[in-house]
Structure formats: structure tokens, C-alpha cells
Design an enzyme around this catalytic site. Structure first.
Site, PDB file in Angstrom:
ATOM      1  N   CYS A   1      34.791  28.880  30.120  1.00 27.55           N
ATOM      2  CA  CYS A   1      34.053  30.134  30.233  1.00 27.55           C
ATOM      3  C   CYS A   1      32.618  29.779  30.616  1.00 27.55           C
ATOM      4  O   CYS A   1      32.320  28.624  30.899  1.00 27.55           O
ATOM      5  CB  CYS A   1      34.124  30.945  28.946  1.00 27.55           C
ATOM      6  N   THR A   2      31.731  30.743  30.616  1.00 22.52           N
ATOM      7  CA  THR A   2      30.392  30.526  31.161  1.00 22.52           C
ATOM      8  C   THR A   2      29.630  29.417  30.429  1.00 22.52           C
ATOM      9  O   THR A   2      29.235  28.421  31.026  1.00 22.52           O
ATOM     10  CB  THR A   2      29.577  31.832  31.123  1.00 22.52           C
TER      11      THR A   2
END
Length: 286
Positions: free
Chosen positions: A185-186
Site C-alpha cells: 500500500c502507499t
């Protein structure tokens, strides 16, 4: 001239008095003239804030003075100085809203029984040694993957993180339970929860990209397994790791390549759509 910076970090740790932490963080951020979002819960803190570099450094130093946050993994990126409209500091049941607060167990070491953390070079080693047995699993909202993702990644059909538990329970991904699954994810925070949910549902070998896409991009840019742009939750909307970044997104109006999101004002709820600069009219001569 002042240099604007943005910092992104989270810490999973038991917080007996989240409201006290909220008040302290509110004062600390306001004193340093920062904007952005800070979420505090009984399970920890999740922060994305920006401001002048000297102010951001003071904020980070003061935050790390609190023992449970001392080892926070801070990710830095360039800001514009106008990346967030305001400062928001709130207490919520979860620092990432998966809608499953009772499923997550946190102790002083972080999330209990989550995925094994792998640094970017360790992810490469895993792929080199295991080949097709390794599956990248996107832990973000599906629209984020339209402009950037790891090669051949599985992108779940989720509009918000609240959809993940139901999506995993649907059985769509049961065929991956004997694979080496690398969640990403980010900045890493969503994968902390996602990998734990996957482990509790019988996925035997679950990893998480330590530091998220941000840390991977710092090390490999566009010369590794990542392709495209990274969506970010501020006024920048997306960032690239190099001038050689691929453009994966397609304009919803004309179909031309673009990584440019804008709000769809015709939708009943706030919706982002991909619209190229030409169709948006921003490249028209004045």
C-alpha cells in the site's frame, strides 16, 4: 525561501488515553503551522502532515520524544506548501478504517500475527527465488491502482478499506492461500491490518512491503517491479518516482494515457475520475 515538506508515518501501539494524545498532537501541529491529517486510536497513530521543513522537523522530533513513537518510520516527500486545506486531528476506533476493530490485536511490538515485513531488496530476492509462486496483493482502493501498481498484481475490487474483510470472505482469493502473498500500500499502514486479516483467514504465507510503495520508490524508482504513478491523498493527487514513469491510466473521456485525477462534480458522492489535461481544458490556449 522556505522548503515545504510532507511526512507520512504510523505507529501501532496500545494508547490508553487516545484523547490526551489527540490534544497533544493538535497543539504540536498547530504550534508548528502544519496542515494535514492525524488519526489517533486505542491502537496507535496515523499521520500525514506538511509544512515548512524546519517546522516539520520540530514536529517529528517532538513526536518521537514520546517513547511509544520513538522508532516511528518517517517517510519524507516534497510538498508544494498548499497540499492540505487544513489540519484535522481526530480520535477514531481504528487508525485505518477497515471496519474490523475487534479483529486487530496490538501490543508494544505492533500488530500481532501480521505479515512478515520485507524490505524492498528482500521482496526482489523473494521474487527471484520463488518466481510465479509470489503474488503481489494491492492493499489500496481499486481506483488507486488504475495509475500505478506492481507488475501482475492482484487488485481487489474495493472502493474503500471497509470492503476488504467482505472481499476476503467472498472466497475470490482462496486460490492464493498456498502462495507467497506480498501485500503493499502507499506507506505501509493499510497492509499492517490487511495482512493480519489475511492471516486470520487462512492465508499461510503473507508478507508486507515494509515502508510501502513510498519506501520502494525511494530505493528503486521505476527501475524495479513498480509501474506507473502513485496516488496520494493530498492536493498533489499523484507523484512519480522518475521522469521515466509509465502512464497506466486512461482518460475516461477520450481514452488517452493520463495519471491526472479530478473530482467528478456530477456524481452524488465525491468521486475521482481520470481526465487528461486536454479534455479538462487546462491545456487550451488562453
Amino acid at each position: 525561501m522556505a522548503v515545504p515538506k510532507i511526512v507520512l508515518f504510523y505507529v501501532f501501539t496500545p494508547l490508553p488515553d487516545p484523547e490526551a494524545i489527540r490534544l497533544w498532537q493538535q497543539t504540536l501541529a498547530e504550534t508548528n503551522d502544519l496542515t494535514g491529517r492525524i488519526i489517533v486510536s486505542p491502537d496507535g497513530i496515523n499521520v500525514t502532515v506538511g509544512g515548512e521543513i524546519a517546522n516539520v522537523k520540530r514536529y517529528v522530533k517532538a513526536t518521537r520524544s514520546y517513547a511509544p513513537f520513538k522508532t516511528a518510520d518517517i517517510k519524507w516527500s516534497d510538498g508544494s506548501g498548499h497540499d492540505f486545506p487544513r489540519l484535522s486531528v481526530k480520535v477514531r476506533p481504528e487508525i485505518v478504517t477497515f471496519g474490523a476493530p475487534n479483529e486487530l490485536e496490538v501490543d508494544d511490538g505492533g500488530v500481532v500475527d501480521g505479515g512478515v515485513r520485507l524490505a524492498p531488496d528482500e521482496v526482489h530476492h523473494l521474487v527471484d527465488t520463488r518466481g510465479e509462486d509470489v503474488v503481489f496483493f494491492d492493499g489500496r482502493n481499486s481506483f488507486e491502482a488504475e495509475i500505478g501498481r506492481f507488475k501482475n498484481a492482484v487488485v481487489p475490487d474495493v472502493a474503500t478499506t471497509r470492503d476488504f474483510a467482505k472481499e476476503l470472505d467472498s472466497g475470490k482469493y482462496d486460490h492464493l492461500k498456498d502462495k507467497a502473498v506480498v501485500t503493499y500500500c502507499t506507506g505501509g499502514v493499510r497492509c499492517e491490518v490487511l495482512s493480519s486479516l489475511m492471516r486470520s483467514r487462512g492465508f499461510d504465507e503473507v508478507y508486507q512491503l515494509d515502508g510501502g510503495i513510498v519506501r520502494y520508490g525511494e530505493e528503486y524508482g521505476d527501475e524495479g517491479l513498480w509501474e506507473g504513478s502513485l496516488y496520494v491523498f493530498d492536493n498533489r493527487m499523484n507523484i512519480e518516482f522518475s521522469e521515466g514513469a509509465k502512464t497506466l491510466g486512461r482518460c475516461t473521456t477520450c481514452g488517452s494515457p493520463t495519471s491526472r485525477y479530478e473530482n467528478d462534480d456530477s456524481a452524488p458522492e465525491r468521486t475521482l475520475v481520470l481526465v487528461c489535461r486536454t479534455c479538462a481544458g487546462v491545456d487550451q490556449a488562453v
